[in-house]
Design an enzyme around this catalytic site. Sequence first.
Site, PDB file in Angstrom:
ATOM      1  N   ASP A 146       0.890  -1.292   0.118  1.00  0.00           N
ATOM      2  CA  ASP A 146       0.047  -0.088  -0.020  1.00  0.00           C
ATOM      3  C   ASP A 146       0.976   1.310   0.000  1.00  0.00           C
ATOM      4  OD1 ASP A 146      -2.386  -1.196   0.030  1.00  0.00           O
ATOM      5  OD2 ASP A 146      -3.011  -1.093   2.220  1.00  0.00           O
ATOM      6  N   LEU A 147       1.802   1.427   0.907  1.00  0.00           N
ATOM      7  CA  LEU A 147       2.571   2.507   0.938  1.00  0.00           C
ATOM      8  C   LEU A 147       3.477   2.726  -0.298  1.00  0.00           C
ATOM      9  CD1 LEU A 147       3.999   1.773   4.710  1.00  0.00           C
ATOM     10  CD2 LEU A 147       2.369   3.728   3.856  1.00  0.00           C
TER      11      LEU A 147
END
Length: 394
Positions: A146-147
């Site tokens: 996600d990051l």
Amino acid sequence: MNLGDLGAEVIKVERPGAGDDTRAWGPPFAGTESVYFLSVNRNKKSIAINMKDSKGAKLIRELAAVSDVFVENYVPGKLAEIGLGYEDIQKIAPHIVYCSITGYGQTGPMVQRGGYDSIAAAVAGLMHITGHEDGEPVRAGVAMTDLATGLYTYGAIMAGLLQRYKTGKGLHIDCNLLSSQVACLTHVAANYLNCKIEGKRWGTAHGSIVPYQAFKTKDGYIVVGAGNDQQFVTVCKILNLPEVSKDSRYKTNTLRVENRKELIDILSTRFSEKATIEWLQLFEGSGVPYGPINNMQQVFSDPQACKKDGGCQAQRDHQEETDRSEIPESIWKCAAQWTCDENGSSNSWEDSCSRFPNVFWHWGFDSNIAKYTGGLLPGWYSLGYLMVALQPEP
């Protein structure tokens, strides 16, 4: 969040009632909000709009028309069904930088699947190479897929804004979890693609550099990395193992990789003889990269992580004035603050209220509010670019 740190006014559109799923991802909670939700929503203002209703979709188009960036994370095709796809928004806002964030992209056999970090990390191979050497696959401690996707998206949006500044035209950006994580496989992917070497789990160690891993001490762990032969000699000197640095089996990194087990056994035995703080003191000033494995308490009391010129945590107001939370600080450190837009006008929250009188803006999130009304989280900045972010229903 990074765009907000740089001055963007970010308005997040959530579904009426429960709002973003992550509001309920707890415990722990800060007041009525999950700490998880607060940790990933810095700088954002939230409203709730029922986009399936024609009046709700109309509000989104009105917001898009005066925004610079439009971010959505729906399954491909869903927004087009309600008149909010890229082609629809481009007609009313040809300047818009429209960014789609999905699990698997806009084409291919998996595009209709929803995307979560752990699933994408598994499909993209990250879990296969994470964990103990002889252990099970392991999820990273935070949502790295996600990051990474968020950071790729941030860079793409900045490039899109630069293009728009030069040409006056917007564009459609496609970012997805799978492609982002595959790109982050770096040397592991290159090893397979070029040499057909299958990736494997190495624990804290590195497949191509020795020593480069955590070592158990008397009371904890220290991580040491010798990226070249001179650093290895220095490590041996600190450990009082001069005979190891002279051993023909360990003269070069290639040889150290080939003779990994024997060498690591020797180094591990020596590291176990002293406490972590003793080793840290011995390595200080050596030129060899090293550090302890810190827990959260140690991280947020570390003088380097929390140095005076920046800090590593910040208090944030949210919802009721009595509710406060602490989250990691932005990484950005600038000599000046953004105080106005390109025309010299402040984009205050009151400006937003006056521009969109049909949206009821309020503090807090009330599940009993009518379907077009919204819950507002005060942003850190309300300046510069206006950005709309759409969050899908489950």
